[in-house]
Scaffold this motif. Structure first.
Motif: not given
Length: 178
Positions: A42-58
């Motif tokens: 939102a703060m980037s006014f739509g210029d930034l698309d963050l794609q968080f890619e988790p590895l769901h393991t400890w």
């Protein structure tokens, strides 16, 4: 880290022999990431698309949590050095590498088990390739190490997402104003 376009962030979860996690990684992901992602986009006014890619393991780190050089929420001591943080991130990335493809990853978010109270949440920015971390022939020069410093009982869950957004802001080039 680029402040426009698509940015891919690997999310890794680490625990320690003296802070073994029983909490689902999905729970910590949901506490730390969605609010940060929403805010920064939102703060980037739509210029930034963050794609968080988790590895769901400890991922079990090789040392106790107090051994990594973080002064932590409950300890006093020397400031964290770049070399200490780089080594910590490199170990976590190496542990994840067999199960995670780092090709095209721009940054990493390392979330430590909240019981690891020596860990805290600074940004990681490597101004020279020598100071970055590598995996799958990919150089990663930015990241956030997320510790237990914002899991205090007096803070709301929203504080966790705010901490991640704040530190990612540093990797985007924003500085503190104090």
């Amino acid at each position: 880290m680029p402040s426009q376009g698509t940015v891919r962030i690997a999310v890794l979860f680490v625990d320690f022999s003296d802070a073994i996690s029983t909490q689902p990684t999905e729970e910590l992901f949901n506490t730390n990431v969605p609010d940060a992602e929403t805010y920064l986009e939102a703060m980037s006014f739509g210029d930034l698309d963050l794609q968080f890619e988790p590895l769901h393991t400890w991922l079990r780190m090789s040392e106790t949590h107090g051994s990594y050089g973080f002064p932590g929420a409950t300890q006093s001591g020397s400031p964290l050095t770049h070399e200490d943080q780089q080594a910590y991130i490199q170990e976590a990335v190496a542990l994840a590498d067999p199960d995670f493809d780092f090709q095209g990853i721009d940054s990493v978010l390392i979330i430590a088990d909240p019981k690891a109270d020596s860990m805290h949440s600074p940004a990681f920015v490597a101004n020279h390739p020598y100071w970055g971390v590598t995996a799958d022939d990919q150089l990663i020069t930015s990241g956030v190490t997320r510790g237990g410093d914002y899991y205090e009982p007096y803070l709301s869950e929203r504080s966790s997402g705010n901490a991640v957004a704040h530190e990612i802001g540093h990797t985007l080039g924003l500085s503190d104003l104090y």
